[in-house]
Design a protein around this motif. Sequence first.
Motif, mmCIF file in Angstrom:
data_model
loop_
_atom_site.group_PDB
_atom_site.id
_atom_site.type_symbol
_atom_site.label_atom_id
_atom_site.label_comp_id
_atom_site.label_asym_id
_atom_site.label_seq_id
_atom_site.Cartn_x
_atom_site.Cartn_y
_atom_site.Cartn_z
ATOM 1 N N THR A 1 0.867 -1.175 0.000
ATOM 2 C CA THR A 1 0.000 0.000 0.000
ATOM 3 C C THR A 1 0.914 1.238 0.000
ATOM 4 N N PRO A 2 0.409 2.405 -0.358
ATOM 5 C CA PRO A 2 1.256 3.615 -0.340
ATOM 6 C C PRO A 2 1.901 3.864 1.027
ATOM 7 N N THR A 3 1.143 3.641 2.106
ATOM 8 C CA THR A 3 1.706 3.855 3.441
ATOM 9 C C THR A 3 2.817 2.853 3.733
ATOM 10 N N GLU A 4 2.578 1.588 3.382
ATOM 11 C CA GLU A 4 3.599 0.563 3.593
ATOM 12 C C GLU A 4 4.856 0.881 2.784
ATOM 13 N N LEU B 1 7.604 -5.994 5.802
ATOM 14 C CA LEU B 1 7.468 -7.018 4.770
ATOM 15 C C LEU B 1 6.621 -8.185 5.268
ATOM 16 N N ALA B 2 6.861 -8.599 6.506
ATOM 17 C CA ALA B 2 6.163 -9.770 7.039
ATOM 18 C C ALA B 2 4.673 -9.524 7.199
ATOM 19 N N GLN B 3 4.294 -8.291 7.539
ATOM 20 C CA GLN B 3 2.895 -7.992 7.833
ATOM 21 C C GLN B 3 2.204 -7.247 6.704
ATOM 22 N N SER B 4 2.716 -7.403 5.505
ATOM 23 C CA SER B 4 2.112 -6.750 4.343
ATOM 24 C C SER B 4 0.643 -7.139 4.192
ATOM 25 N N ALA C 1 4.617 -32.918 2.975
ATOM 26 C CA ALA C 1 3.762 -31.813 2.549
ATOM 27 C C ALA C 1 3.974 -31.599 1.058
ATOM 28 N N GLU C 2 2.942 -31.110 0.387
ATOM 29 C CA GLU C 2 3.002 -30.933 -1.065
ATOM 30 C C GLU C 2 3.304 -29.498 -1.478
ATOM 31 N N LEU C 3 2.876 -28.532 -0.666
ATOM 32 C CA LEU C 3 3.021 -27.120 -1.017
ATOM 33 C C LEU C 3 3.850 -26.403 0.033
ATOM 34 N N GLY C 4 4.895 -25.724 -0.408
ATOM 35 C CA GLY C 4 5.665 -24.844 0.450
ATOM 36 C C GLY C 4 5.421 -23.414 0.034
ATOM 37 N N LEU C 5 4.788 -22.638 0.894
ATOM 38 C CA LEU C 5 4.457 -21.247 0.604
ATOM 39 C C LEU C 5 5.458 -20.371 1.346
ATOM 40 N N ILE C 6 6.365 -19.758 0.624
ATOM 41 C CA ILE C 6 7.458 -18.997 1.222
ATOM 42 C C ILE C 6 7.059 -17.527 1.253
ATOM 43 N N LEU C 7 6.773 -17.027 2.454
ATOM 44 C CA LEU C 7 6.268 -15.669 2.629
ATOM 45 C C LEU C 7 7.359 -14.684 2.998
ATOM 46 N N ALA C 8 8.589 -15.165 3.201
ATOM 47 C CA ALA C 8 9.687 -14.277 3.578
ATOM 48 C C ALA C 8 10.973 -14.796 2.962
ATOM 49 N N ALA C 9 11.771 -13.884 2.433
ATOM 50 C CA ALA C 9 13.043 -14.260 1.817
ATOM 51 C C ALA C 9 14.051 -14.627 2.888
ATOM 52 N N GLY D 1 9.697 -4.931 -5.893
ATOM 53 C CA GLY D 1 10.515 -3.745 -5.700
ATOM 54 C C GLY D 1 11.095 -3.610 -4.304
ATOM 55 N N THR D 2 11.241 -4.742 -3.589
ATOM 56 C CA THR D 2 11.815 -4.710 -2.245
ATOM 57 C C THR D 2 12.994 -5.672 -2.174
ATOM 58 N N SER D 3 13.554 -5.796 -0.981
ATOM 59 C CA SER D 3 14.703 -6.681 -0.802
ATOM 60 C C SER D 3 14.343 -8.146 -0.972
ATOM 61 N N GLU D 4 13.049 -8.503 -0.971
ATOM 62 C CA GLU D 4 12.665 -9.898 -1.175
ATOM 63 C C GLU D 4 12.231 -10.180 -2.607
ATOM 64 N N ASP D 5 12.385 -9.213 -3.497
ATOM 65 C CA ASP D 5 12.060 -9.390 -4.916
ATOM 66 C C ASP D 5 13.190 -10.175 -5.586
ATOM 67 N N PRO D 6 12.888 -11.312 -6.255
ATOM 68 C CA PRO D 6 13.943 -12.059 -6.953
ATOM 69 C C PRO D 6 14.719 -11.211 -7.952
ATOM 70 N N ALA D 7 14.079 -10.189 -8.505
ATOM 71 C CA ALA D 7 14.771 -9.312 -9.446
ATOM 72 C C ALA D 7 15.893 -8.536 -8.769
ATOM 73 N N SER D 8 15.823 -8.422 -7.430
ATOM 74 C CA SER D 8 16.864 -7.731 -6.673
ATOM 75 C C SER D 8 17.878 -8.697 -6.077
ATOM 76 N N GLY D 9 17.793 -9.967 -6.463
ATOM 77 C CA GLY D 9 18.727 -10.964 -5.956
ATOM 78 C C GLY D 9 18.213 -11.762 -4.781
ATOM 79 N N ALA D 10 16.983 -11.497 -4.341
ATOM 80 C CA ALA D 10 16.421 -12.266 -3.223
ATOM 81 C C ALA D 10 16.152 -13.703 -3.660
ATOM 82 N N HIS D 11 16.169 -14.606 -2.707
ATOM 83 C CA HIS D 11 15.934 -16.040 -2.957
ATOM 84 C C HIS D 11 16.955 -16.618 -3.925
ATOM 85 N N GLU D 12 18.076 -15.917 -4.118
ATOM 86 C CA GLU D 12 19.040 -16.351 -5.135
ATOM 87 C C GLU D 12 19.537 -17.769 -4.867
ATOM 88 N N THR D 13 19.869 -18.073 -3.601
ATOM 89 C CA THR D 13 20.371 -19.403 -3.263
ATOM 90 C C THR D 13 19.329 -20.464 -3.554
#
Length: 681
Positions: free
Chosen positions: A264-267, A333-336, A422-430, A463-475
């Motif tokens: 959101t704009p405030t976030e 980021l966690a409470q988006s 488990a079948e699905l891993g939902l990764i909510l934080a880098a 557009g944050t530090s957890e965006d793969p385009a910024s290198g997040a989740h690279e490993t």
Amino acid sequence: MLTVSSRVLNLLREVPESSVEELVGRLAESSCTASLVERILFDHPDVFDHDGGMSRKWHVLSGRAFPIARNYLEQPLRKWQEHALQEWIVAGRGGVVEAVTGTGKTAVGVAAIADAYSRGLRSLVLVPGIDLMEQWHSVLQRAVPNTKIGRRGDKFRDTLVSHRILISTVQSAVRGESFPATSGCLLVADEVHRYGASAFARALTDDFQERLGLTATYERSDDSIDTILSPYFGSTIDGCDYRRGYEEGILAPVRVVNIAVQFTPTERHDYEDADERARSARTKLINNCGIPAEPFGLFMQEVDRLSNDENAGPATFLARKFMKAFNDRRSILAQSHAKLDLLRQIGSAMRGPARSILFSETVAAAEAAAAMIADQGVAAEAMTSGMKPAERAALLGRFRVGEVVALATPRLLDEGIDVPEAELGLILAASRSRRQMVQRMGRIIRPKHDGRHAIFAIVYVEGTSEDPASGAHETFLRQILDIADEVRSVSGADAAALLRRWLLERPEDVEMNIAAEVLDAAVKSDPTEFDPDHAAVTASESNSWTKEAILDVFDDFEGLATWDELIELLPDDEIRKTLMAGNLEGRVSWTLVDGVLVGDGGQDRTSRKDRVARLWALRDTRAAIAPNPGLKQLRCAANGTPLESVSLQRLAELWESLAGSSSQVLESRVDPFGARRRGRC
């Protein structure tokens, strides 16, 4: 760099039945003489053997001929496990085996212990916590049934003097004498990377001549691997990475979806403010305070140490400023709001029977995620560090039997806890930690009993530090994309439909051809009883009344009926022919449950997707709970799945029918129209 022993081992794997002279020629080094190679071969009779001829053609012992495999009675060793143990032996029974979570590294340690026991040696298993101690105890009781397995930790005070095999937490090992005075023992150090800490390294004593370290990720943020662990254990042994695990069928096939959401704009304003404060403080800490920039884990370790310094100088205040900004950024980021809204949208796809694990950054985020998908009808709970061990064990038990189908957790499942499939891993934080990502991947990537894909959904704020385009989740991405069958990038609006489709898909077609599946077996059993050409009638030749009669019976059974139930109530020959031809105008789907044919259909023109979902819910629920469950357990297992529309009475009848048929699967498959008739229940 490989030792000569390891190179000889690899050469004989590539070209078995080689002579010493041939091996020396392939080694092509002046220092590798025939006498050296011959000594290596004769020094390791539990790895190498020859044909007994004059020229002595050598080979590597494999399968049941490999002595360790004969002593390990649990199950046949996987190829990578056998190779790792052979490498360990030729290295002088010392080394660290690195194998990603889910590939079976524990079995390597258990096999080494069983072998040591057969040779009269005592063994100590070093573990970082109580949960792992209990897991090892359970496994070793089965693998070495003729001896008492001791424990040291929690309320247990056993020693290696009174027990030939002891499992100890590292904390208990460094606090008290638990080792015999004599040497010649085996040490198996599980999660060995942890024991580089100076306090834990005191457990690494000279009492143990044979030393085996086990880890999914052999790395630390300090230099203790080089200064403590490698000098003590020896070289690193390549065990099993994702590529090998995938190629050897140890790991499930993988699908990955990247799901972008927006602040959101405030976030966005709050995040950029915290990000700027963190970047500014980090730059000053590196340039002015001598904090190393990389690896990031070492940077964080030094900043944390500095922020807790009692001599509160400028560097300490700067470190505290960084930690405040870093935690603010992480919390935003966690409470988006967009992540929670996404969970609301995709909750319907997570109702079961497939199990899901949601990996969050904070306890608050895990609790909010569990609450959100629970509001969508998903049996979901948060698993956090505030829970007592007994509460965690009970929750994992409910997750295992399907009473809970989604777990949300910050970091509690990252290491050392036995988590059900488990079948699905939902990764909510880098995560920038390779260890953490490997542990998370291992919770999901274990092979499924029916060959389904493991699914990873990466949720990130664009557009944050957890965006793969910024290198997040690279490993994570670098390793998982190497074996992924499919990779998608979708918006939050499209994520629910994609995940629902992926979770329902199976490698086989659930709508089977009945003529091919059943009639073929009947003809093979008694070719004189049925004429397949006569039985396999076409849709145009079938009377419409036979179809209507079959569909009416399905409706009477609330849409789900076993083959035996149908033929008991519909004995007419024409109806049998229609059933065997499968000519029901696409209004019935079939699958096998415990080897018994079960159909889903009726007059109501439900979609094939809904029929498939209910049949697979039946198969998965049947596999997850006891064959003869109580009514409460049966209802709990069905809740949140496509089976919840079926009455409890009908579910109980169906379970009883399946239980009655399961002991005679072969007979009912081969002779579905025999003279013997079974009742409905």
